[in-house]
Design an enzyme around this catalytic site. Structure first.
Site, PDB file in Angstrom:
ATOM      1  N   LEU A  64       0.747  -1.028  -0.166  1.00  0.00           N
ATOM      2  CA  LEU A  64      -0.147  -0.211   0.097  1.00  0.00           C
ATOM      3  C   LEU A  64       0.620   1.391   0.136  1.00  0.00           C
ATOM      4  CD1 LEU A  64      -2.753   1.355   0.110  1.00  0.00           C
ATOM      5  CD2 LEU A  64      -2.770   1.215   2.575  1.00  0.00           C
ATOM      6  N   PRO A  65       1.477   1.168  -1.190  1.00  0.00           N
ATOM      7  CA  PRO A  65       2.223   2.724  -0.902  1.00  0.00           C
ATOM      8  C   PRO A  65       1.560   3.747  -0.771  1.00  0.00           C
ATOM      9  CG  PRO A  65       2.630   1.013  -2.811  1.00  0.00           C
ATOM     10  CD  PRO A  65       2.010   0.683  -2.246  1.00  0.00           C
ATOM     11  N   HIS A  66       1.926   4.920  -0.413  1.00  0.00           N
ATOM     12  CA  HIS A  66       0.782   6.319  -0.191  1.00  0.00           C
ATOM     13  C   HIS A  66       1.903   7.197   0.000  1.00  0.00           C
ATOM     14  CE1 HIS A  66       1.596   4.071   3.805  1.00  0.00           C
ATOM     15  NE2 HIS A  66       1.381   5.486   4.495  1.00  0.00           N
ATOM     16  N   ALA A  67       1.297   7.794  -0.108  1.00  0.00           N
ATOM     17  CA  ALA A  67       1.790   9.559   0.100  1.00  0.00           C
ATOM     18  C   ALA A  67       0.780  10.936  -0.007  1.00  0.00           C
ATOM     19  CB  ALA A  67       3.168  10.093  -0.853  1.00  0.00           C
TER      20      ALA A  67
END
Length: 153
Positions: A64-67
């Site tokens: 769950l890559p997030h930014a």
């Protein structure tokens, strides 16, 4: 907040090819940039900085890559099922085959935390993950993650 508020049907990718975390993040950043009319390098930089804090590989083959980005006005998601699983430095050290990119506004707010929690809850549900892994097309992927969840007693 529901997944439908975050993930458009056209933001689903089936059979994405990636052999390394950096290449995957570059591809997802480019796709998100096209959808949001933003700079891909800015998105990639934010994702790489977040990964530097610790892997967003949450286990069970899911990442769950997030930014947070100042130029993002509302939560935006991309869902990809990879053609071949690969090492994403996940917490359980298992290869990843399901990836949900989540971009959030920088403004603090419950909605943004709810977006991350909503997506994580869906992806951690073994029934939903199984449905995502057997979906035959992008519409099936979207339907699988958008379906209402039922807690297990």
């Amino acid at each position: 907040m529901t997944v439908d508020d975050i993930l458009a049907p056209e933001a689903v990718i089936l059979g994405l090819r990636a052999s390394a975390k950096t290449a995957l993040l570059e591809d997802l950043a480019r796709r998100a940039a096209q959808s949001l009319a933003l700079d891909a390098a800015t998105i990639l930089g934010a994702l790489v900085r977040r990964e530097g804090l610790g892997s967003t590989g949450i286990g069970d083959g899911v990442a769950l890559p997030h930014a947070r980005l100042e130029s993002v006005r509302k939560p935006f998601g991309l869902l990809a099922r990879l053609r071949e699983p690969f090492d994403f430095d996940a917490v359980d050290e298992r290869p990843v085959d399901l990836v949900f990119l989540l971009l959030l506004p920088t403004a603090e707010g419950d909605d943004h935390l709810n977006a991350l929690a909503c997506v994580a809850r869906k992806l951690r549900d073994p029934d939903i993950a199984a449905a995502l892994r057997i979906a035959r097309d992008a519409a099936g992927l979207h339907a699988s993650i958008s379906a209402p969840s039922f807690s297990h007693a």
